[in-house]
Design a protein around this motif. Structure first.
Motif, PDB file in Angstrom:
ATOM      1  N   ALA A 214     -12.457 -16.453   5.766  1.00 38.60           N
ATOM      2  CA  ALA A 214     -11.474 -15.601   6.440  1.00 38.60           C
ATOM      3  C   ALA A 214     -10.600 -14.907   5.406  1.00 38.60           C
ATOM      4  O   ALA A 214      -9.857 -15.552   4.679  1.00 38.60           O
ATOM      5  N   GLU A 215     -10.696 -13.598   5.339  1.00 40.41           N
ATOM      6  CA  GLU A 215      -9.946 -12.833   4.352  1.00 40.41           C
ATOM      7  C   GLU A 215      -9.261 -11.648   5.027  1.00 40.41           C
ATOM      8  O   GLU A 215      -9.886 -10.906   5.798  1.00 40.41           O
ATOM      9  N   LEU A 216      -7.966 -11.486   4.694  1.00 40.87           N
ATOM     10  CA  LEU A 216      -7.171 -10.376   5.211  1.00 40.87           C
ATOM     11  C   LEU A 216      -7.150  -9.275   4.166  1.00 40.87           C
ATOM     12  O   LEU A 216      -6.825  -9.516   2.997  1.00 40.87           O
ATOM     13  N   VAL A 217      -7.505  -8.053   4.569  1.00 45.67           N
ATOM     14  CA  VAL A 217      -7.563  -6.912   3.649  1.00 45.67           C
ATOM     15  C   VAL A 217      -6.450  -5.936   4.031  1.00 45.67           C
ATOM     16  O   VAL A 217      -6.400  -5.450   5.163  1.00 45.67           O
ATOM     17  N   LEU A 218      -5.559  -5.659   3.078  1.00 46.06           N
ATOM     18  CA  LEU A 218      -4.448  -4.738   3.283  1.00 46.06           C
ATOM     19  C   LEU A 218      -4.639  -3.526   2.383  1.00 46.06           C
ATOM     20  O   LEU A 218      -4.765  -3.666   1.155  1.00 46.06           O
ATOM     21  N   VAL A 219      -4.685  -2.341   2.971  1.00 52.69           N
ATOM     22  CA  VAL A 219      -4.938  -1.100   2.231  1.00 52.69           C
ATOM     23  C   VAL A 219      -3.689  -0.223   2.324  1.00 52.69           C
ATOM     24  O   VAL A 219      -3.274   0.151   3.425  1.00 52.69           O
ATOM     25  N   HIS A 220      -3.079   0.069   1.183  1.00 51.80           N
ATOM     26  CA  HIS A 220      -1.876   0.897   1.133  1.00 51.80           C
ATOM     27  C   HIS A 220      -2.206   2.287   0.588  1.00 51.80           C
ATOM     28  O   HIS A 220      -2.994   2.439  -0.356  1.00 51.80           O
ATOM     29  N   ASP A 221      -1.586   3.299   1.158  1.00 50.30           N
ATOM     30  CA  ASP A 221      -1.750   4.680   0.733  1.00 50.30           C
ATOM     31  C   ASP A 221      -1.027   4.887  -0.600  1.00 50.30           C
ATOM     32  O   ASP A 221       0.131   4.510  -0.757  1.00 50.30           O
ATOM     33  N   MET A 222      -1.724   5.469  -1.586  1.00 53.19           N
ATOM     34  CA  MET A 222      -1.136   5.698  -2.916  1.00 53.19           C
ATOM     35  C   MET A 222      -0.741   7.158  -3.132  1.00 53.19           C
ATOM     36  O   MET A 222      -0.340   7.535  -4.230  1.00 53.19           O
TER      37      MET A 222
END
Length: 740
Positions: free
Chosen positions: A139-147
């Protein structure tokens, strides 16, 4: 000229090469700082969502997970969120989730380093965090932030650097040309005098005549710069009593300060042992009393103590604090009819429930309104009597005196009037209920500054002014011009003094913990919760009791091992709604304790009595967790007092989302007090929280309160008022110089 060019050309080339080398370095540093900040931000988000996400994973609710992720991505920087439950499966993700981040390809983003990914829509930051407690290997949480915002800021930085070096080059070139053209006689001697400071700070007889006008101009410029940029701004210095006193005497040109409030800071009461002094249970008094000790002056308030008349002089004044007098307390005497109409009636049966969303119907009576007007006029008379100049600084406090600023303005037009509204301000639809809404708004707009705890309350006030008054509103500067007078309406979150004076008289934390438990017959290792409030229906005391009961039901291991102590100071007992609420609180506490007859120690202890600040701080230091469950509150200073009390960085704060303090203290456990399940879950989390996490949260909150203390709160208002008066004087001077 050849000498000038010989020096100037290499200088320009050197500055150009330096600028060329500096820009990539600044770009790299800027990117590294932002990536580090995004890593920290990702950790905070992951820690916050971990617990609800674990529950949804265990119960197999992908639709709820997807909806939960959609709510998270309303944050403008959080670009996408995904969850991988297995290495070869498809992620549960939001629509913008990059296709490159397949569940089997996340290992590269789980290691240390810069986690950047270039997508067709630009560069994004990727953070992968394990979800503990549920399938830890998959179980892995992936967080993608706008650069993209980093690229924009880097471009701005490059542009500013270019302008800076261009300006620097031109400035140095100009200075070089000027120096080269000066003669080696009187000009050089004059410049040497200027460099030694003789001609700048104080033109002397040795200064060259040609340079004396320049020296005078430089001297005037230095004075102006010193006045405008000396470190009185909150970003440049730490606010203390001495800082506030300096601001008052420097910016406001005097120390004639008057505070007006209904409640007095010291109450003299008759007891069997003689006359004693009490400190009222009031957040307003808690905040303002340190300000008055710092600034001296006069505090005008209603004398309500049974021995108040016996302790004042012929002018109804008494020096306080009793042990070390620092300012004067001027007491006003109100008749029973005035108290019933102004205080109990219009203020607390009308304005208080109107401003609080607490499901109690406001009551407005014409006779109460007449008394409210009469008492406001009486306090205006007292302000005029106590003022020692025609331009005092008057701090008007709270909803008891909505008419007072205009009354003072009419009699002391040069006064600096700062009004602070300590409770919420309703929206225009709710405020329309009040029959005298126009008079209240007009009275408040007699202030130079109108202050609230939160921007939400500022916006509501401006909405009401726009709806009900003929006024010009500037929403860019948050000012209102009514009847030709300008009022600034701003957010000033109130706080407490740092460090609190009461801590100097309180025992160390270990002793406080032991004393509190011995006092109530609890064993040494017993876990303790604390709530400190007036017995008021807006404070959510019954909701707090329900949360404790629900904790005992869902986690029985805390029965007999955890007790919540509720300190409830008596409040407004002559008002029926308050008497009924007190009865309901007592009944609810008894009912909950009766549900656990086999508990070695009761879940709830209710202390319905007045406690002095030293005693309150001892309970705050003794508690493992503090719960503030206000149903609607302006700020709530108990939350900040609990943080200040724990100088060992222990303790957990549970804070209502409807208290103004929740905007400043996100490290607390923020809850909806109407949700008993969520509040019980927060109590369980607080009791089981690791010591290191407690310390991290508490240190962050203590730093905030240390910096944003009550002296800063008062100082910001005084500085803003001083700036308004300086601009007004400047406009008046310009208008008098204009022809015609």
């Amino acid at each position: 000229m050849r000498l000038t060019l010989r020096f100037l050309v290499p200088l320009v080339v050197a500055l150009g090469l330096f600028a060329y080398a500096a820009v990539p370095l600044v770009d790299a540093l800027t990117t590294r700082w932002f990536v580090r900040d995004l890593d920290i931000r990702s950790n905070l988000i992951a820690n916050t969502v971990e617990e609800p996400l674990e529950e949804m994973i265990r119960t197999g609710q992908p639709a709820r997970i997807s909806a939960f992720f959609q709510r998270l991505t309303t944050d403008e920087r959080l670009y996408a969120v995904g969850l991988c439950l297995s290495a070869d499966g498809m992620p549960i993700a939001t629509g913008a989730y990059p296709s490159e981040l397949r569940c089997g390809a996340l290992r590269a983003y789980s290691t240390a380093g810069d986690h950047l990914l270039r997508t067709p829509k630009g560069v994004v930051h990727v953070a992968v965090r394990k979800i503990d407690g549920v399938a830890p290997d998959s179980a892995e949480l992936v967080l993608v932030h706008d650069m993209s915002f980093i690229e924009r800021r880097s471009e701005e930085t490059r542009r500013y650097l270019f302008y800076f070096f261009a300006a620097l080059t031109l400035s140095v070139a100009l200075i070089t040309v000027v120096i080269a053209q000066l003669s080696w006689r009187g000009w050089v001697a004059g410049l040497r005098a200027l460099l030694r400071g003789e001609g700048i700070l104080r033109p002397s007889s040795n200064t060259a005549p040609e340079l004396k006008p320049i020296a005078r101009d430089v001297q005037a410029l230095l004075r102006e710069l010193e006045h405008q940029f000396r470190p009185t701004d909150e970003t440049q210095q730490r606010w203390t009593q001495d800082t506030l006193r300096a601001v008052l005497r420097g910016e406001m040109r005097g120390n004639d300060i008057i505070i007006v409030s209904n409640r007095e800071p010291y109450i003299h009461v008759k007891t069997a042992d003689g006359i004693k002094v009490q400190h009222p249970a009031s957040g307003l008094v808690t905040a303002l009393e340190p300000v008055m000790r710092a600034c001296s002056g006069t505090w005008i308030a209603h004398g309500s103590g049974s021995a108040d008349r016996e302790t004042v002089d012929k002018a109804d004044r008494v020096a306080v604090p009793p042990d070390a007098p620092a300012y004067r307390l001027r007491r006003l005497w109100l008749s029973e009819r005035e108290i019933a109409g102004y205080y109990e009636g219009f203020a607390n049966e009308g304005l208080w429930p109107l401003c609080h969303i607490a499901h109690v119907r406001p009551t407005f009576r014409a006779d109460d309104w007449e008394q409210y007007q009469a008492v406001n006029r009486k306090f205006a008379d007292a302000v005029v009597q106590e003022a020692t100049s025609d331009d005092p600084v008057v701090l008007v406090q709270d909803y008891h005196f909505a008419l007072l600023p205009r009354l003072i303005r009419e009699r002391l037009p040069k006064a600096t009037i700062i009004t602070f509204w300590h409770i919420p301000w309703p929206n225009a639809e709710a405020f329309a209920i009040c029959p005298w809404r126009v008079e209240l708004l007009d009275g408040l707009l007699g202030s130079d500054i109108m202050g609230f705890h939160t921007q939400f309350h500022v916006n509501n006030f401006l909405e009401c002014v726009d709806r009900f008054l003929e006024a010009r509103i500037d929403r860019e500067t948050f000012t209102v011009v009514a009847q030709g007078f300008r009022t600034a309406v701003h957010r000033y979150p109130i706080s407490i003094e740092w460090p609190p004076a009461a801590l100097a008289h309180v025992r160390p934390i270990d002793e406080a913990r032991e004393n509190a438990r011995v006092r109530h017959g609890l064993p040494r290792g017993h876990r303790l919760g604390i709530g400190v409030d007036r017995l008021d229906y807006t404070k959510g005391i019954i909701e707090r009791c329900n949360a404790v009961a629900r904790l005992m039901e869902r986690e029985p291991q805390w029965v007999g091992r955890f007790t919540f102590i509720q300190i409830a100071a008596p409040s407004r007992g002559t008002i029926g709604d308050y008497r009924n609420y007190a009865d309901r609180v007592h009944e609810r506490v008894d009912e909950i304790n009766a549900r656990f007859p086999n508990a070695a120690h009761p879940p709830l202890i209710l202390l319905h009595e007045h406690h002095e600040p030293d005693a309150v701080y001892e309970y705050l230091r003794a508690a493992d967790v503090c719960m503030v469950s206000s149903l609607h509150d302006g700020m709530n200073l108990v939350a900040k007092e609990f943080i200040a009390a724990h100088d060992d960085d222990s303790g957990v704060l549970i804070l209502s989302q409807f208290a103004g303090a929740s905007r400043e203290l996100p490290e607390a456990l923020i809850v909806n007090p109407y949700d008993a399940e969520q509040c019980a879950q927060a109590l369980a989390l607080a009791l089981a929280m690791p010591a290191e996490e407690k310390r991290a949260r508490m240190r962050l909150m203590r730093n905030i309160i240390r910096e944003f203390n009550v002296y800063r709160w008062a100082g910001r208002m005084l500085l803003d008022a001083a700036a308004m008066h300086q601009r007004k004087r400047f406009r008046d001077r310009v208008e008098t110089q204009l022809p015609g």
